[in-house]
Write an enzyme that holds these catalytic residues in place. Structure first.
Site, PDB file in Angstrom:
ATOM      1  N   CYS A  14      -2.079   8.623   4.183  1.00  0.00           N
ATOM      2  CA  CYS A  14      -3.424   8.894   3.681  1.00  0.00           C
ATOM      3  C   CYS A  14      -4.420   8.843   4.840  1.00  0.00           C
ATOM      4  CB  CYS A  14      -3.748   7.929   2.548  1.00  0.00           C
ATOM      5  SG  CYS A  14      -5.040   8.550   1.463  1.00  0.00           S
ATOM      6  N   HIS A  19       1.016   7.609  -1.201  1.00  0.00           N
ATOM      7  CA  HIS A  19       1.185   6.235  -0.703  1.00  0.00           C
ATOM      8  C   HIS A  19       2.549   5.648  -1.073  1.00  0.00           C
ATOM      9  CE1 HIS A  19      -3.022   5.239   0.486  1.00  0.00           C
ATOM     10  NE2 HIS A  19      -3.323   6.197  -0.381  1.00  0.00           N
ATOM     11  N   GLU A  34       3.920   3.068   0.096  1.00  0.00           N
ATOM     12  CA  GLU A  34       3.865   1.599   0.098  1.00  0.00           C
ATOM     13  C   GLU A  34       3.357   1.062  -1.239  1.00  0.00           C
ATOM     14  OE1 GLU A  34       1.671   3.526   1.391  1.00  0.00           O
ATOM     15  OE2 GLU A  34      -0.347   2.689   1.131  1.00  0.00           O
TER      16      GLU A  34
END
Ligand SMILES: NC(=O)CC[C@H](N)C(=O)O
Length: 221
Positions: free
Chosen positions: A87, A195, A197
């Site tokens: 991002c 994302h 994560e």
């Protein structure tokens, strides 16, 4: 396994990144402040996390890409160290010239925050070998500048070289050719708007990002 996460003014996904890395490796990454001039020696992996570095002023990632640490990041990229920009991290890597293209304002002019279905365009990368080609996965997106753009010749080149790694199934931001993630020519630098994560723990709504960390952190059997 030696890993690091770079932290800028306005990063807000750095701790999520650290948690994902530690979940896979069992070791906390070094958190490296952007004013440092050198990353730790012998790194196996560096993550440039998401957020709103410098409030997204000028262009998202433009100021952060001029931080002192980025000189060493470029050297490490050149030396082949695997690195992942997510991002705002993707925006910083394009602004630093480590990846082709740029991230423009979303075509809708609205911030998008949703679970995005993606296609793993190729499992033939160090970041995606834990997936199958054309596997559909769901990874969250949250951004206002995720509209990937490059000129047609660049798009043809990166597609031809297998550098397009993820594509949106339902393009949320107007990205050229539905591109959600790309690598550099050498294949050691990956940038992506979604994302991963945020998708490593079932309690957070999904684990489709886990195989990416397991792939690049060498934790696949
Ligand atoms: N989650 C993020 O990293 C946000 C990225 C970026 N600053 C944007 O909104 O476009």
């Amino acid at each position: 396994m030696k890993t690091a996460v770079i932290v800028f003014h306005g990063s807000n996904c750095d701790r999520d990144a650290a948690t994902a890395i530690e979940a896979v490796t069992g070791h906390a990454p070094a958190m490296v402040w952007h004013e440092e001039t050198e990353l730790p020696e012998g790194l196996d992996f560096v993550m440039v996390p998401g957020g709103f570095s410098y409030g997204d002023y000028l262009r998202s990632g433009a100021v952060a890409a001029r931080s002192p640490i980025v000189n060493d990041l470029k050297k490490k990229a050149e030396a082949g160290v695997p690195m992942l920009g997510v991002c705002n991290g993707f925006q910083i890597l394009t602004e630093a010239g480590l990846l082709d293209g740029t991230l423009m304002r979303n075509a809708s002019l609205h911030f998008v925050c949703e679970k995005a279905p993606l296609l793993v365009e190729t499992a033939n990368t160090r970041f995606t070998r834990g997936y199958a080609d054309r596997k559909e996965i769901v990874i969250p997106v949250a951004h206002h500048d995720g509209n990937y753009f490059a000129d047609e010749a660049t798009l043809d080149r990166i597609e031809g070289e297998g550098q397009v790694v993820f594509r949106y199934a339902n393009n949320p931001n107007g990205s050229a050719r539905d591109i959600a993630g790309v690598t550099n020519a050498a294949g050691n630098v990956l940038g992506m708007m979604p994302h991963p994560e945020r998708a490593v723990d079932a309690d957070h709504g999904g684990t489709d990002g886990l195989a990416l960390f397991e792939s690049v952190l060498g934790k696949l059997s």
